[in-house]
Design an enzyme around this catalytic site. Structure first.
Site, PDB file in Angstrom:
ATOM      1  CD  GLU A 151      82.591  65.378  71.174  1.00  0.00           C
ATOM      2  OE1 GLU A 151      83.457  66.182  70.806  1.00  0.00           O
ATOM      3  OE2 GLU A 151      82.845  64.187  71.443  1.00  0.00           O
ATOM      4  CG  HIS A 202      83.296  68.933  67.019  1.00  0.00           C
ATOM      5  ND1 HIS A 202      83.918  68.029  66.189  1.00  0.00           N
ATOM      6  CD2 HIS A 202      83.421  68.441  68.266  1.00  0.00           C
ATOM      7  CE1 HIS A 202      84.405  67.017  66.906  1.00  0.00           C
ATOM      8  NE2 HIS A 202      84.121  67.253  68.180  1.00  0.00           N
ATOM      9  CG  HIS A 204      87.819  68.052  72.056  1.00  0.00           C
ATOM     10  ND1 HIS A 204      87.556  69.074  71.169  1.00  0.00           N
ATOM     11  CD2 HIS A 204      87.042  67.021  71.651  1.00  0.00           C
ATOM     12  CE1 HIS A 204      86.677  68.688  70.271  1.00  0.00           C
ATOM     13  NE2 HIS A 204      86.342  67.439  70.553  1.00  0.00           N
ATOM     14  CG  ASP A 256      87.717  63.062  72.687  1.00  0.00           C
ATOM     15  OD1 ASP A 256      86.611  62.477  72.654  1.00  0.00           O
ATOM     16  OD2 ASP A 256      88.118  63.804  71.766  1.00  0.00           O
TER      17      ASP A 256
END
Length: 394
Positions: free
Chosen positions: A122, A187, A208, A266
């Site tokens: 990530e 993000h 997510h 997560d």
């Protein structure tokens, strides 16, 4: 080995009876009327496919965040055991680059814990903004580093998350997709149109979904709207009821078909920590009575719940059928990442990846490729005790 249960969640429905396990596989099924004397009795427990958690940074006091520990392989083994304790048979460790070599080594061994099917990175090229976010500096893309990540992972890098608005990101996407790596939208402060263009460029996963991306407004659908409305995008989702309101989860599941959802934890090293105060970097946080990690202001500080907990939220609060929920936790990610022929469901001929759970979603046992890698009755010291020495506030 033979397992008995009144509630075996096969790929094609729920049955009662016996499962015969041979050579790591589910070899046969026998109805409850069959006379069998030698078996492991899970009569009143539920047998579901072992969970496949593709986004997991740590659990039970073990971390994949950095290389500050003396023995990374021991840390990794503890982490895998902790994953197995939450019904996870297969996992993508979501790790720092410093851990890649150790993960690649451990993945070749039979570990007393979850099986490593790949590595998830990530970042590091993330734009940590989103809804009401504040832009912060991010590292400039370095293609040499990206190539080194692929090399260090030794064929195990399966998922790479990136913010597509960062300059040079398309070169990363093009390179990684040619290497067989799935690339995720993560993000990011992209609006709807920008996100849709990123998906055209080869990004196929939403990290997510709904968290750390621009949200839906009635005049701007945002990154979240793009993730929900693009039919080619497969969506990770945290279902702990805190990261996303259950009512919003209900809306999201109505918009996008079930086969495109992949439940994730997560989770962080704080997952499984007992109630109390802890020091995490510059922050003092509290693990509350429900197991959530909160800042002094009540802000959610990372994920601390398992996929199995999220499954309980969907079943109990949204009244979703368990048959549907387990596909989102096992078969869907297995299909998407190329393991669906051998994993992801209880079916004759597939690997024996099974979680044995109670009606209250407590893990009784976990099997990975026919080996019992967690047993509630014998594995009673799972949490990393050094976590308290490092982080507990006295």
């Amino acid at each position: 080995m033979i397992l008995k249960s009144n509630y075996i969640y096969f790929e094609d429905g729920v049955k009662e009876g016996y499962l015969e396990i041979k050579d790591k596989k589910i070899a046969n099924y026998y109805s409850s009327e069959t006379e069998i004397n030698d078996y492991i009795d899970y009569t009143n427990y539920i047998l579901i496919p072992g969970i496949f958690d593709t986004h997991n940074h740590g659990t039970m006091g073990y971390t994949l965040f950095n290389n500050s520990y003396e023995d990374p392989e021991s840390e990794l083994k503890g982490y895998l055991k902790g994953c197995a304790a939450s019904g996870v048979a297969n996992v993508f460790p979501t790790a720092d680059f410093s851990m890649f070599k150790s993960i690649a080594k451990i993945a070749k061994q039979d570990i007393d814990g979850s099986k490593i099917l790949g590595i998830h990175s990530e970042g590091p090229y993330l734009n940590r903004v989103g809804e009401k976010g504040v832009d912060v500096p991010h590292p400039e893309i370095d293609m040499n580093h990206v190539k080194e990540m692929v090399k260090e992972a030794d064929g195990l890098l399966k998922l790479f998350a990136i913010a597509p608005e960062i300059e040079g990101s398309q070169e990363v996407v093009d390179y990684l997709t040619k290497q067989g790596v799935k690339v995720a939208f993560a993000h990011s402060n992209c609006n709807y149109e920008e996100a849709m263009e990123a998906f055209k460029g080869g990004i196929s996963v939403a990290t997510h979904t709904a968290n750390v991306m621009s949200g839906i407004h009635h005049r701007n659908m945002g990154g979240l709207g793009a993730c929900l409305l693009n039919p080619k995008v497969n969506c990770e989702v945290i279902c702990d009821g805190m990261h996303i309101n259950p009512v919003m989860l209900d809306v999201m599941f109505k918009v996008k078909e079930e086969s495109k959802w992949m439940m994730i934890s997560d989770s962080t090293p704080s997952a499984g920590a007992p109630e109390g105060c802890y020091k995490m970097g510059d922050f003092e946080v509290t693990i509350n009575s429900e197991g959530f990690c909160l800042s002094e202001t009540g802000r959610l500080m990372g994920s601390t719940k398992s996929v199995l907990y999220g499954m309980s939220v969907l079943v109990k609060k949204l009244k979703m059928p368990l048959e549907e929920v387990i596909r989102m936790a096992s078969l869907n990610p297995c299909n998407f990442y190329g393991f669906g022929d051998t994993k992801g469901s209880i079916k004759i001929g597939k690997d024996c990846d099974i979680a044995v759970i109670s009606n209250d979603f407590e893990v009784i046992a976990t099997y990975s490729e026919g080996r019992k890698v967690f047993d509630k009755d014998t594995d009673d010291c799972i949490f990393n005790q050094s976590f308290f020495q490092k982080y507990k506030v006295s």
